[in-house]
Design a protein around this motif. Sequence first.
Motif, PDB file in Angstrom:
ATOM      1  N   TYR A   1     -51.657  16.329 -16.989  1.00  0.00           N
ATOM      2  CA  TYR A   1     -50.635  17.252 -17.476  1.00  0.00           C
ATOM      3  C   TYR A   1     -49.313  16.867 -16.825  1.00  0.00           C
ATOM      4  CZ  TYR A   1     -48.313  21.802 -18.321  1.00  0.00           C
ATOM      5  OH  TYR A   1     -47.460  22.804 -18.723  1.00  0.00           O
ATOM      6  N   THR A   2     -48.267  16.724 -17.619  1.00  0.00           N
ATOM      7  CA  THR A   2     -47.011  16.290 -17.019  1.00  0.00           C
ATOM      8  C   THR A   2     -45.784  16.901 -17.676  1.00  0.00           C
ATOM      9  OG1 THR A   2     -45.684  14.352 -16.418  1.00  0.00           O
ATOM     10  CG2 THR A   2     -46.950  14.199 -18.457  1.00  0.00           C
TER      11      THR A   2
ATOM     12  N   SER B   1     -43.321  10.128 -21.682  1.00  0.00           N
ATOM     13  CA  SER B   1     -44.611   9.523 -21.324  1.00  0.00           C
ATOM     14  C   SER B   1     -45.695   9.800 -22.357  1.00  0.00           C
ATOM     15  CB  SER B   1     -45.063   9.979 -19.937  1.00  0.00           C
ATOM     16  OG  SER B   1     -45.265  11.379 -19.893  1.00  0.00           O
ATOM     17  N   GLY B   2     -45.507  10.808 -23.191  1.00  0.00           N
ATOM     18  CA  GLY B   2     -46.465  11.061 -24.256  1.00  0.00           C
ATOM     19  C   GLY B   2     -46.365  10.068 -25.398  1.00  0.00           C
TER      20      GLY B   2
ATOM     21  N   GLY C   1     -49.601   8.431 -22.528  1.00  0.00           N
ATOM     22  CA  GLY C   1     -50.647   9.421 -22.763  1.00  0.00           C
ATOM     23  C   GLY C   1     -51.827   8.867 -23.527  1.00  0.00           C
ATOM     24  N   SER C   2     -51.564   8.172 -24.618  1.00  0.00           N
ATOM     25  CA  SER C   2     -52.663   7.616 -25.412  1.00  0.00           C
ATOM     26  C   SER C   2     -53.375   6.504 -24.663  1.00  0.00           C
ATOM     27  CB  SER C   2     -52.134   7.102 -26.751  1.00  0.00           C
ATOM     28  OG  SER C   2     -51.170   6.086 -26.566  1.00  0.00           O
TER      29      SER C   2
ATOM     30  N   CYS D   1     -59.328   8.889 -19.513  1.00  0.00           N
ATOM     31  CA  CYS D   1     -58.786  10.235 -19.311  1.00  0.00           C
ATOM     32  C   CYS D   1     -59.287  11.129 -20.448  1.00  0.00           C
ATOM     33  CB  CYS D   1     -57.264  10.172 -19.297  1.00  0.00           C
ATOM     34  SG  CYS D   1     -56.419  11.761 -19.196  1.00  0.00           S
TER      35      CYS D   1
ATOM     36  N   CYS E   1     -58.085  14.160 -21.464  1.00  0.00           N
ATOM     37  CA  CYS E   1     -57.027  14.796 -22.247  1.00  0.00           C
ATOM     38  C   CYS E   1     -55.697  14.659 -21.522  1.00  0.00           C
ATOM     39  CB  CYS E   1     -57.344  16.272 -22.482  1.00  0.00           C
ATOM     40  SG  CYS E   1     -56.145  17.129 -23.543  1.00  0.00           S
ATOM     41  N   TYR E   2     -54.658  14.440 -22.292  1.00  0.00           N
ATOM     42  CA  TYR E   2     -53.282  14.351 -21.785  1.00  0.00           C
ATOM     43  C   TYR E   2     -52.431  15.361 -22.545  1.00  0.00           C
ATOM     44  CZ  TYR E   2     -48.437  12.648 -21.685  1.00  0.00           C
ATOM     45  OH  TYR E   2     -47.082  12.565 -21.578  1.00  0.00           O
TER      46      TYR E   2
ATOM     47  N   GLY F   1     -48.276  16.335 -22.555  1.00  0.00           N
ATOM     48  CA  GLY F   1     -46.955  16.018 -22.021  1.00  0.00           C
ATOM     49  C   GLY F   1     -45.931  15.994 -23.144  1.00  0.00           C
TER      50      GLY F   1
ATOM     51  N   ASN G   1     -43.234  13.529 -25.669  1.00  0.00           N
ATOM     52  CA  ASN G   1     -43.044  12.186 -26.222  1.00  0.00           C
ATOM     53  C   ASN G   1     -41.583  11.848 -26.511  1.00  0.00           C
ATOM     54  OD1 ASN G   1     -42.525  13.659 -28.523  1.00  0.00           O
ATOM     55  ND2 ASN G   1     -44.282  12.886 -29.688  1.00  0.00           N
TER      56      ASN G   1
ATOM     57  N   TRP H   1     -52.979  14.258 -26.334  1.00  0.00           N
ATOM     58  CA  TRP H   1     -53.861  13.150 -26.673  1.00  0.00           C
ATOM     59  C   TRP H   1     -55.244  13.430 -26.099  1.00  0.00           C
ATOM     60  CZ3 TRP H   1     -52.322   9.340 -29.894  1.00  0.00           C
ATOM     61  CH2 TRP H   1     -50.952   9.088 -30.019  1.00  0.00           C
TER      62      TRP H   1
END
Length: 201
Positions: free
Chosen positions: A96-97, A102-103, A107-108, A115, A117-118, A120, A122, A191
């Motif tokens: 989580y960010t 970064s998305g 993230g992907s 990972c 789940c992300y 954040g 994009n 993601w």
Amino acid sequence: MANTILAVDNLDNDLGHFFDFCRQNLQDFFVNINIVPKLLNGHNLNDLSVQLTTAPLGKFVFAAYSHGDKEMLIKANAPYVSTVVNNNCFNNSFFYTFSCNSGHVLGSTLVQNGCLCYIGYNRVIAIWSTYIGPFMECANHGLIQFYSGHKTSSVLVKMNEKYNSEIDDVYKMDFFIASILRENRDALVMWGNDIDITDVS
């Protein structure tokens, strides 16, 4: 409860005070649910400390508050998480960010490397210091909802609802600030899998 890592660039010249404000709010929340997070801050936030901190953990939550770019999170112009240096350090984690861009790629890539789940952003996001409260509330809301038992798909919905609520309140006083909150909301992205706290505990 889940192992929790807070990565916070509190020494950043521009936004360090905001990142630290978010950290303090989260730590006040964590006291109530008996979580003591591992803190990586401006003094020890780098790619090696991230690798060493995540390595012994089977499952965990990684929450990051710093500058970002499409393929990395950045502290003092150096990546501490990126698609190159340590993207495989987040197996079985929820990432989580609050960071710009970064998305878009990171993230992907994290999800492709294990990972779970992300969540954040994009695009470029921003804060406004004279309205720091609503920005902090929105930045932290999703993580707090996750620890409160909501699945990540619901977390994303609740983050949008929180942004909408703050936008409506701020709009009455300052349209420009409301528009910044709206742009942050519209940059939200998720993601990976639809998970809850039990998946990383």
